[in-house]
Motif scaffolding. Structure first.
Motif, PDB file in Angstrom:
ATOM      1  N   ILE A   1       0.864  -1.180   0.000  1.00 54.51           N
ATOM      2  CA  ILE A   1       0.000   0.000   0.000  1.00 54.51           C
ATOM      3  C   ILE A   1       0.897   1.226   0.000  1.00 54.51           C
ATOM      4  CG2 ILE A   1      -0.215   0.021   2.533  1.00 54.51           C
ATOM      5  CD1 ILE A   1      -3.127   1.052   2.089  1.00 54.51           C
ATOM      6  N   ALA A   2       0.615   2.163  -0.900  1.00 57.02           N
ATOM      7  CA  ALA A   2       1.477   3.332  -1.071  1.00 57.02           C
ATOM      8  C   ALA A   2       1.067   4.451  -0.119  1.00 57.02           C
ATOM      9  CB  ALA A   2       1.418   3.827  -2.513  1.00 57.02           C
ATOM     10  N   LYS A   3       2.068   5.033   0.536  1.00 57.83           N
ATOM     11  CA  LYS A   3       1.819   6.210   1.373  1.00 57.83           C
ATOM     12  C   LYS A   3       1.746   7.448   0.481  1.00 57.83           C
ATOM     13  CE  LYS A   3       4.588   4.507   5.309  1.00 57.83           C
ATOM     14  NZ  LYS A   3       5.814   4.789   6.073  1.00 57.83           N
ATOM     15  N   PRO A   4       0.896   8.433   0.836  1.00 62.57           N
ATOM     16  CA  PRO A   4      -0.065   8.390   1.934  1.00 62.57           C
ATOM     17  C   PRO A   4      -1.315   7.626   1.510  1.00 62.57           C
ATOM     18  CG  PRO A   4      -0.198  10.495   0.824  1.00 62.57           C
ATOM     19  CD  PRO A   4       0.912   9.729   0.144  1.00 62.57           C
TER      20      PRO A   4
ATOM     21  N   GLU B   1      12.041  18.787   1.645  1.00 62.92           N
ATOM     22  CA  GLU B   1      12.355  18.225   2.960  1.00 62.92           C
ATOM     23  C   GLU B   1      11.108  17.672   3.644  1.00 62.92           C
ATOM     24  OE1 GLU B   1      16.208  20.920   4.308  1.00 62.92           O
ATOM     25  OE2 GLU B   1      14.184  21.745   4.519  1.00 62.92           O
ATOM     26  N   LEU B   2       9.987  18.397   3.537  1.00 65.84           N
ATOM     27  CA  LEU B   2       8.731  17.920   4.126  1.00 65.84           C
ATOM     28  C   LEU B   2       8.325  16.580   3.504  1.00 65.84           C
ATOM     29  CD1 LEU B   2       6.575  21.178   4.264  1.00 65.84           C
ATOM     30  CD2 LEU B   2       7.307  19.832   6.232  1.00 65.84           C
ATOM     31  N   ALA B   3       8.401  16.496   2.169  1.00 65.34           N
ATOM     32  CA  ALA B   3       8.021  15.263   1.475  1.00 65.34           C
ATOM     33  C   ALA B   3       8.912  14.097   1.887  1.00 65.34           C
ATOM     34  CB  ALA B   3       8.094  15.483  -0.041  1.00 65.34           C
ATOM     35  N   GLN B   4      10.216  14.361   2.000  1.00 66.82           N
ATOM     36  CA  GLN B   4      11.146  13.302   2.388  1.00 66.82           C
ATOM     37  C   GLN B   4      10.851  12.799   3.795  1.00 66.82           C
ATOM     38  OE1 GLN B   4      14.946  15.201   1.756  1.00 66.82           O
ATOM     39  NE2 GLN B   4      15.096  14.503  -0.371  1.00 66.82           N
ATOM     40  N   LYS B   5      10.587  13.713   4.721  1.00 66.63           N
ATOM     41  CA  LYS B   5      10.288  13.321   6.097  1.00 66.63           C
ATOM     42  C   LYS B   5       8.993  12.512   6.187  1.00 66.63           C
ATOM     43  CE  LYS B   5      13.673  15.107   8.578  1.00 66.63           C
ATOM     44  NZ  LYS B   5      14.536  14.263   9.432  1.00 66.63           N
ATOM     45  N   LEU B   6       8.016  12.848   5.333  1.00 63.34           N
ATOM     46  CA  LEU B   6       6.737  12.144   5.345  1.00 63.34           C
ATOM     47  C   LEU B   6       6.781  10.864   4.525  1.00 63.34           C
ATOM     48  CD1 LEU B   6       4.396  15.230   4.938  1.00 63.34           C
ATOM     49  CD2 LEU B   6       4.403  13.694   6.900  1.00 63.34           C
TER      50      LEU B   6
ATOM     51  N   LEU C   1       2.563  15.412  -1.736  1.00 61.15           N
ATOM     52  CA  LEU C   1       2.465  16.449  -0.704  1.00 61.15           C
ATOM     53  C   LEU C   1       1.550  17.572  -1.189  1.00 61.15           C
ATOM     54  CD1 LEU C   1       3.323  17.869   1.935  1.00 61.15           C
ATOM     55  CD2 LEU C   1       5.370  18.667   0.744  1.00 61.15           C
ATOM     56  N   TRP C   2       1.754  18.001  -2.423  1.00 62.25           N
ATOM     57  CA  TRP C   2       0.924  19.077  -2.974  1.00 62.25           C
ATOM     58  C   TRP C   2      -0.536  18.650  -3.064  1.00 62.25           C
ATOM     59  CZ3 TRP C   2      -2.051  19.333  -7.464  1.00 62.25           C
ATOM     60  CH2 TRP C   2      -2.532  20.604  -7.798  1.00 62.25           C
ATOM     61  N   GLU C   3      -0.779  17.419  -3.536  1.00 63.09           N
ATOM     62  CA  GLU C   3      -2.154  16.943  -3.677  1.00 63.09           C
ATOM     63  C   GLU C   3      -2.861  16.883  -2.329  1.00 63.09           C
ATOM     64  OE1 GLU C   3      -1.540  13.227  -5.614  1.00 63.09           O
ATOM     65  OE2 GLU C   3      -1.753  14.062  -7.643  1.00 63.09           O
ATOM     66  N   ARG C   4      -2.138  16.434  -1.289  1.00 68.10           N
ATOM     67  CA  ARG C   4      -2.768  16.325   0.023  1.00 68.10           C
ATOM     68  C   ARG C   4      -2.991  17.705   0.636  1.00 68.10           C
ATOM     69  NH1 ARG C   4      -2.783  11.431   4.060  1.00 68.10           N
ATOM     70  NH2 ARG C   4      -3.622  10.638   2.132  1.00 68.10           N
ATOM     71  N   ARG C   5      -2.086  18.652   0.367  1.00 65.41           N
ATOM     72  CA  ARG C   5      -2.333  20.044   0.797  1.00 65.41           C
ATOM     73  C   ARG C   5      -3.649  20.538   0.201  1.00 65.41           C
ATOM     74  NH1 ARG C   5       1.276  23.503   3.019  1.00 65.41           N
ATOM     75  NH2 ARG C   5       3.507  23.044   3.097  1.00 65.41           N
TER      76      ARG C   5
END
Length: 467
Positions: free
Chosen positions: A95-98, A438-443, A450-454
């Motif tokens: 299952i792919a995050k997120p 950096e945010l994407a890497q940490k998550l 990251l953009w889509e979830r924002r």
């Protein structure tokens, strides 16, 4: 009660998944590494859910150390190739995050269903395709929800198409549940015990799409230090779901046409073809027919994909379902947030019924989750739903540094947060000092994810020099 072991080194994610599965009625244990997991009797679990990247041994090591227990691997699109390798090693699914709450629960239920099917067949692993199909719960309504006439027509079509090997094109607006339809088609088919590999064509860089789908040989291009198995080959014997297929570049379209025509693939950099037996499921929110006229999409590929078409209706055309769905989401979110007595006000009901829902079911679920977090009483009002807002309102309880306020609103400590809550908290607390990369890497996700979830959660991006 099925027993599940979660192996995840991130405490907040581990706690959130544990809480989600516990609320769903499972007996859940957890560990922070493979070594810590071995302190448990691994054979006593019905399912192990493991992150791919762990301190010490990788999550795929759980496959070897628990040979009699199915292993579900959690990964990110950045590690998609490793997910394919984990399937080859014996993982039952990835299952792919997120991932969404519903996606995880549906996958867990499907894996446990398959496990019980095998156990019922006198312990034999040779379950026939007929048996697998008959025990996979022959009603798509167990995977999707819809009581209105348009959805009942979708369910009828899925029941007829699923047992065949026919290629299916799933069409519908963003947020309507196209991936759930693909999962229903797979789980209700004779291929249910084989892998379903899901690929979002829009999430993979154009330069990598052919390598990801078809695989490559060592030295095929700069950086190809090892040969790789492609996602199509990984789905051999099962189903391949290509989401947003309209985003495929021209060369990949040509290669995919060969798969559909000849039933074979050729890895990038190879001269040899490999036979594959894969059922193709594709989805798009775009008008592929119009794209063929403009030359953006191959006409011959369109007709190969469009053997059978399943159209998922937008939520605005499902008037009988909207309020039922809203109440189901409210009940679930209320239970997660410790607010089980929440109800919609009369004005909120009218607002929900009159809204056009351009984001469909996904928009409805997000609006109710947001309202549940903000609600101070037992009544959800139109203002809390914020359906006419610009999507940039950030609730005070979620602003970084206001932990005491969050506790007062019933959000509890971070260990009690859902995955969506964790994402919101992490981004809001760190976006002033971290770049988007950096945010994407940490998550553990891509910048695009990251953009889509924002966008989906209504979290505005802070303008920083590091982004």
């Amino acid at each position: 009660m099925p027993r599940i072991l979660i192996v995840e080194d991130e405490h907040i994610i581990r706690s959130a998944v544990r809480k989600m599965l516990t609320h769903a009625g499972y007996d859940v244990s957890d560990a922070g590494s493979v070594e810590e997991a071995e302190e448990h009797d691994l054979s006593s679990f019905d399912l192990i859910i493991s992150d791919l990247r762990l301190p010490g041994a990788p999550g795929t090591e759980m496959i070897r150390r628990a040979p009699t227990t199915p292993v579900l691997i959690m990964t990110s699109y950045a590690s998609l190739r490793s997910a394919v390798d984990s399937m080859k090693l014996g993982a039952v699914e990835y299952i792919a995050k997120p991932f969404d709450h519903n996606e995880m629960l549906a996958l867990v239920a499907a894996i446990l269903e398959r496990k019980s099917t095998i156990a019922a067949a006198d312990g034999s692993s040779a379950v026939t395709a007929k048996t697998a199909h008959q025990t996979a719960d022959s009603d798509p309504a167990s995977i999707m929800f819809g009581q209105c006439e348009p959805m009942q027509r979708v369910f009828t079509l899925i029941r007829k198409v699923a047992p065949t090997g026919t290629t299916v094109l799933i069409q519908g607006e963003s947020g309507t549940g196209k991936e759930l339809a693909a999962r229903a088609l797979h789980l209700l088919s004779p291929r249910a015990t084989a892998p379903l590999i899901s690929v979002n064509c829009a999430a993979i860089p154009e330069s990598l799409i052919e390598s990801e789908l078809f695989g490559h040989e060592k030295g095929a291009f700069t950086g190809a230090v090892n040969a790789r198995t492609g996602l199509i080959e990984a789905a051999n014997g099962g189903s391949l779901f290509l989401d947003e297929i309209g985003e495929l570049p021209a060369e990949a379209q040509s290669r995919l046409l060969r798969v559909l025509q000849e039933g074979e693939i050729r890895k990038v950099g190879s001269t040899q073809s490999i036979k594959v037996n894969v059922r193709m499921l594709a989805a798009t929110h775009r008008n592929l027919k119009a794209m063929t006229r403009s030359g953006e999409f191959r006409e011959d590929l369109f007709y190969r994909l469009n053997v059978m078409q399943v159209r998922i209706p937008p939520l605005r055309d499902r008037q009988g379902d909207i309020l039922i769905l809203a109440r189901r989401f409210l009940k679930r979110q209320g239970a997660k947030m410790g607010k089980p007595d929440l109800q919609f006000s009369a004005d909120a009901v009218r607002t929900i019924e009159r809204h056009r829902w351009p984001g469909n079911v996904r928009e409805l679920e997000n609006a109710i989750e947001r309202a549940t977090i903000l609600c101070d009483s037992e009544l959800i009002t139109p203002a809390l739903l914020d359906l006419n807002g610009d999507g940039e309102y950030i609730p005070e309880t979620l602003v970084a540094g206001n932990n005491e306020q969050a506790d007062a609103q019933g959000l509890g400590s971070q260990g009690d947060l859902s995955l969506e809550d964790y994402f919101q908290h992490f981004v809001l607390e760190n976006q002033d000092r971290m770049s988007e990369t950096e945010l994407a890497q940490k998550l553990g996700i891509s910048r695009k994810s990251l953009w889509e979830r924002r966008q989906r959660l209504g979290i505005p991006r802070k303008k920083t020099s590091g982004s």
